[in-house]
Motif scaffolding. Sequence first.
Motif, PDB file in Angstrom:
ATOM      1  N   SER A  97      -4.197  -8.565  -1.785  1.00 48.27           N
ATOM      2  CA  SER A  97      -3.149  -7.382  -1.234  1.00 48.27           C
ATOM      3  C   SER A  97      -2.368  -7.067  -2.572  1.00 48.27           C
ATOM      4  O   SER A  97      -2.633  -7.594  -3.527  1.00 48.27           O
ATOM      5  CB  SER A  97      -2.295  -7.959  -0.227  1.00 48.27           C
ATOM      6  OG  SER A  97      -1.737  -6.997   0.525  1.00 48.27           O
ATOM      7  N   ALA A  98      -1.489  -6.120  -2.103  1.00 49.93           N
ATOM      8  CA  ALA A  98      -0.772  -5.446  -3.136  1.00 49.93           C
ATOM      9  C   ALA A  98       0.605  -5.284  -2.590  1.00 49.93           C
ATOM     10  O   ALA A  98       0.788  -5.136  -1.351  1.00 49.93           O
ATOM     11  CB  ALA A  98      -1.317  -4.417  -3.517  1.00 49.93           C
ATOM     12  N   ASN A 115      -7.165  -1.887  -3.871  1.00 51.59           N
ATOM     13  CA  ASN A 115      -6.090  -2.400  -4.576  1.00 51.59           C
ATOM     14  C   ASN A 115      -5.706  -1.605  -5.867  1.00 51.59           C
ATOM     15  O   ASN A 115      -4.559  -1.116  -6.328  1.00 51.59           O
ATOM     16  CB  ASN A 115      -5.557  -3.696  -4.510  1.00 51.59           C
ATOM     17  CG  ASN A 115      -5.240  -4.374  -3.319  1.00 51.59           C
ATOM     18  OD1 ASN A 115      -4.987  -3.436  -2.573  1.00 51.59           O
ATOM     19  ND2 ASN A 115      -5.888  -5.682  -3.084  1.00 51.59           N
ATOM     20  N   VAL A 126      -0.834  -5.985  -8.064  1.00 50.10           N
ATOM     21  CA  VAL A 126      -2.013  -6.524  -7.116  1.00 50.10           C
ATOM     22  C   VAL A 126      -2.247  -7.968  -7.406  1.00 50.10           C
ATOM     23  O   VAL A 126      -2.406  -8.434  -8.520  1.00 50.10           O
ATOM     24  CB  VAL A 126      -2.904  -5.759  -7.687  1.00 50.10           C
ATOM     25  CG1 VAL A 126      -4.349  -6.289  -7.013  1.00 50.10           C
ATOM     26  CG2 VAL A 126      -2.817  -4.068  -7.431  1.00 50.10           C
TER      27      VAL A 126
END
Length: 728
Positions: A721-722, A596, A676
């Motif tokens: 996650s991003a 990320n 992020v």
Amino acid sequence: MDRRSFNKLAGLAAIGAFTENAQIAAGQIASEAQEVVLQDDELLVAFDRGSGALTRMERKTSQWTIERRPALGVSFRLLAPIPKRRANFILGQKQRARSVEKVSEHQVRIQWKDLVSEHGGVLPMTFTATVTLKDGALTFDSTLDNDSSLSVETIDYPYFGDLNPPTPDTPMRTENMWYGNLEGGEIYPHFGWNSGYWGIVFPQKTISSWQTQICLIQTPQQGIYVGIHDPAIRYLLQFTFEQHPGVVNSVGATSSGGSDVPHQDEISGIPVHLEFRMCHFAFVHPHTSVKLVPIVMRAYNGDWHAGIDLYKQWRTTWFVQPRIADWAKDVHSWLQLQVNGAEEDYSIPYRELVTYGEECAKNGVTAIQLVGWNHGGQDGCDPSLDTDPGLGTWHDLRDAIARIQAQGVKMILFGKLYFADLTTDWYKEELYKYATTDPFGIPYKPGGYSYTTPTQLAGINNRTRAIMDVLDPAYRDIGTHEFEKTLALGASGWLFDEVCHHSSVGYNFSPGHGYDAPGYIYGGDIPFAAQMRAAADKVNPDFLFSGEGPQDWLMQYYPFSYFRIGFDTRHVCRYIDSQAPLMVAVTGFDDREKLNLVLAYRYIISYEPYNFKGRVTDFPLTLAYGKKIDALRRKYRAWLWDAEFRDSLGASVTADGSVRHTVFQTSAGKRAVVVVNQEFRKAISAKISIPNPGSLVMASPEQLNAWPVSELGAVQIPARSAIVVMEQ
């Protein structure tokens, strides 16, 4: 003079004690009240007409009194060792200026002549300084004419005796570039030092120019840029901060933590002040003259980005953009692979490399950095770039490279040429001639690295290495000959490991190396790189030069930079050059956090399973997510790859968890924000604010097709996650 002023001035006396002579000299400084002043709309700087000391400095636009107390003003300091007494200083506080002349509205020229040393009497030396203030830039130029029989090793100039924060409650820290990162440390109200307490009187923090050409003195709202404007890298300088008389307590008094600085102007009757000086390791020989490199200071508003913007302005005056092969500039990824360490494990013979290339081709990995392919393995038998019989023949490796590259996977050969393995016959018979030596004629011998076996991992049989003198043209020829072996093997490029340093060595004091010793070996890095680049251009102008964390001036020759990052990294190299091919190591078996960051900071992925000793398919979770990251960047390359990187500038993000964000701006002015989610176990809600936004859409590595963002800019981001919010 009252006792308080007397004690303040006495604190300037010298290196270890407050002597009566220094107090008298300090009193003479105080008696010269008349100043010579330079000022423009931004800065005011004043010099004592009698001593030439810098006595006052103000940032007029923000009322920041940078140099506050004239009685603590200092001019310069020189170190001129004499027989039987190396610590022979020439203290500016004990000199009378021959002249302090305002030669124009923007410039003052100061000259000191027949300098009084602490233990060697009056010396026939002339130190001349020209200080220019124009458009907010304060430039210190200086020259030493040494007509004495002594060598002058160091010159401290400019010298600030009383560096102050904007207010007593404002924290102050240093920021400097190193290894792709912006490093820093607090200097007020806590001071951390990096020189051993046993060797100094006052806590001291130094930053060396072989790491960085600039230092920022940063407060929360503003700062001072200090730049060494010397693209030729002539000699070592140090940014030096020294806290007088010391810190309040010694608990936690380290370079990482620091300890409290006294907040009052004096403690126990001794003046409290922070000195800042630039130490030039110029090594001026007897009966010679040297013009020191210019030191430039500028004030700015904002955080480190604004300070680095000043560096970027200067950088445009000398940085030459190198040629880079098109494939290296595109979205792609690498595998780093070690085939042999330094303990003859011979883990992957040359003939087996083709299977690794096939796996890379199937998984969209564009290049393999091959480590340990050369004789002796990784960090063994350096600087040799011969093939190793334990892995196969020269033809085996050349054939493997050709077959792998025929599949579209580039082969990059690892090497290092700054060091020599002391255990080899080559060193004992020839290379010893080019080893750097200290002032006592003893070769520098930093320890080697540990590989594979318990014996070496315990440090018992590590290969000690000599530091080669790349300032010597004869050694550069030897190194270039070794480098040409990578060209003969047909590789697409090479990676110069540890190109960013020469261990702890800066100078070679051994005579007979094609220059007047001592020689600053970092000054040989650029000529060495240029010589190898010329050799490569004869074979393949697109041959890629890459290196481990090269300093910014070396990026002209090693434009592809490889290094490591973490959550705390401040990505200064990416901010300096949005398009530079920068690559980072990814080693975890489900390394979403690192990937990320790779997305957020536009890095190239270097897959390194089992600490670069495995196959790219050995960590399928990391590989799968990395592929998604690259697919996202290809689909939206106008926003995420070809755009200008703005770090965190130009957007703000609020969230109910830990996030990091970066901003990109396209050539059409459209912005993208990468957010992020740094939470390991929970999804978060975030709100993205972009000034005057157009229509916004978002995408993610898991969902490439974009969907609209709500008018409020609210988004949901899964754990680990991003997302990317893009302006249409």
